[in-house]
Write an enzyme that holds these catalytic residues in place. Sequence first.
Site, PDB file in Angstrom:
ATOM      1  N   LEU A 105       5.574   2.825   3.047  1.00 25.66           N
ATOM      2  CA  LEU A 105       4.967   1.716   2.316  1.00 25.66           C
ATOM      3  C   LEU A 105       4.484   0.690   3.327  1.00 25.66           C
ATOM      4  O   LEU A 105       5.261   0.158   4.107  1.00 25.66           O
ATOM      5  CB  LEU A 105       5.985   1.075   1.363  1.00 25.66           C
ATOM      6  CG  LEU A 105       5.541  -0.215   0.658  1.00 25.66           C
ATOM      7  CD1 LEU A 105       4.326   0.039  -0.223  1.00 25.66           C
ATOM      8  CD2 LEU A 105       6.686  -0.810  -0.157  1.00 25.66           C
ATOM      9  N   GLU A 106       3.184   0.451   3.335  1.00 27.83           N
ATOM     10  CA  GLU A 106       2.617  -0.605   4.178  1.00 27.83           C
ATOM     11  C   GLU A 106       2.652  -1.915   3.398  1.00 27.83           C
ATOM     12  O   GLU A 106       2.151  -1.982   2.269  1.00 27.83           O
ATOM     13  CB  GLU A 106       1.169  -0.285   4.559  1.00 27.83           C
ATOM     14  CG  GLU A 106       1.018   0.821   5.580  1.00 27.83           C
ATOM     15  CD  GLU A 106      -0.437   1.064   5.959  1.00 27.83           C
ATOM     16  OE1 GLU A 106      -0.704   1.332   7.131  1.00 27.83           O
ATOM     17  OE2 GLU A 106      -1.314   1.003   5.072  1.00 27.83           O
ATOM     18  N   ILE A 107       3.238  -2.934   3.992  1.00 27.62           N
ATOM     19  CA  ILE A 107       3.266  -4.255   3.370  1.00 27.62           C
ATOM     20  C   ILE A 107       2.329  -5.155   4.164  1.00 27.62           C
ATOM     21  O   ILE A 107       2.468  -5.286   5.385  1.00 27.62           O
ATOM     22  CB  ILE A 107       4.695  -4.820   3.345  1.00 27.62           C
ATOM     23  CG1 ILE A 107       5.593  -3.903   2.500  1.00 27.62           C
ATOM     24  CG2 ILE A 107       4.706  -6.244   2.809  1.00 27.62           C
ATOM     25  CD1 ILE A 107       7.043  -4.320   2.459  1.00 27.62           C
ATOM     26  N   HIS A 112       0.832  -1.202   0.000  1.00 22.44           N
ATOM     27  CA  HIS A 112       0.000   0.000   0.000  1.00 22.44           C
ATOM     28  C   HIS A 112       0.865   1.251   0.000  1.00 22.44           C
ATOM     29  O   HIS A 112       1.468   1.606   1.007  1.00 22.44           O
ATOM     30  CB  HIS A 112      -0.939  -0.005   1.217  1.00 22.44           C
ATOM     31  CG  HIS A 112      -1.840   1.180   1.281  1.00 22.44           C
ATOM     32  ND1 HIS A 112      -2.219   1.780   2.465  1.00 22.44           N
ATOM     33  CD2 HIS A 112      -2.431   1.901   0.294  1.00 22.44           C
ATOM     34  CE1 HIS A 112      -2.995   2.815   2.198  1.00 22.44           C
ATOM     35  NE2 HIS A 112      -3.139   2.905   0.901  1.00 22.44           N
TER      36      HIS A 112
END
Length: 372
Positions: A118-120, A107
């Site tokens: 950055l969201e993983i 995301h």
Amino acid sequence: GISYMTDNWEKKCKRKRMTNYELNTNSSRVTPLSDHTESWKRHFAGADLVIEAVFEDLALKRKIIQQVEEVTPDHCVFATNTSAIPIADIAAPGEEVKRSENVVGMHYFSPVPQMPLLEIIPHAGTSDEALATAFAVGNKQGKTCVVVKDVPGFYVNRCLGPILSEVTALVKEGVPLDRLDKAMKKFGMPVGPITLIDNVGVDVASKVSNYLASADLGVRMGGGDLSLLSNMVEKGWLGKKSNQGFFTYSGKKGKPSIGPEVTAYLKDFTDGNTSDLSETDIQNRIVARLVNEAAMCLQDEIIENPVCGDIGLVFGIGFAPFRGGVFRYLDSVGTSSFVDMMNGYAETKGEQFEPVQLLKDYAASGKKFHGN
């Protein structure tokens, strides 16, 4: 897509943050493809990772996985940039998805070139190899990566939801828009909440808040009136991108202003109420909603630890960087006094301010989130 990338690289060159050699090297590595490009399958045949960023439609995303799996090697990781659809739904094994273990969420935050977070998001079946690949690619892109649980809103948007709800509550009470912005900028936010909504898009803010209100946050999304945003969307007031949101944007360098139409709309929305709520109360109410949800995310193991929580909100929404993040902030002001403040608001404003159990536990024990 090509012009978007090159425009950003050229801006970096002008600002001496990138050399012409680096710009040319980056450009040479990009191969633009479309469905009509005869060789697209050959290019994809050697891919290690594919990132999709189509609009939020589950059936479409699963169809794309099917098409990608047909032409990519077995180890190829499929990353989805969804901001709303559960990764588990996208990755659910079925006719379209055969390699569910390779699917992961990545995301990004808009504008992508400027936003460092950055969201993983792995789902329950995501392999360690796929997760490691996503993390490595994010690092190569220069992003600060945090791994978060597959829940509605993930982490950052999940924390943003209660803020949006509280902002609508404050507007409903008659707190002036510029007062809201000034109070939160003084707290340390890069922009105030009204300007933030205009910048990300009133339509986006409305969609996120209504989605979370119907998700699993329960009373923590209560207390506001989200029709403030949805009615604006119906009027076509989408924020800065449409030159009209809460503020009117003339396209010139002049300061955005509040036009007569918005003034009339707010007068009707507030039933003519006005409020001289103090700057401290504005700050406390908005920050309380944010901190409470961040603590709930830690309690529910949506984030791994307080460090991830701090990084996520500083880099994701610009939470007052000098305060070190929400959990550093709690340690500095004292969780006990913060919980007392929230209990006071819960008595006067409603159960949306009820502190989550983790905050109560830390307040009772005197424990700190970052050591003792």
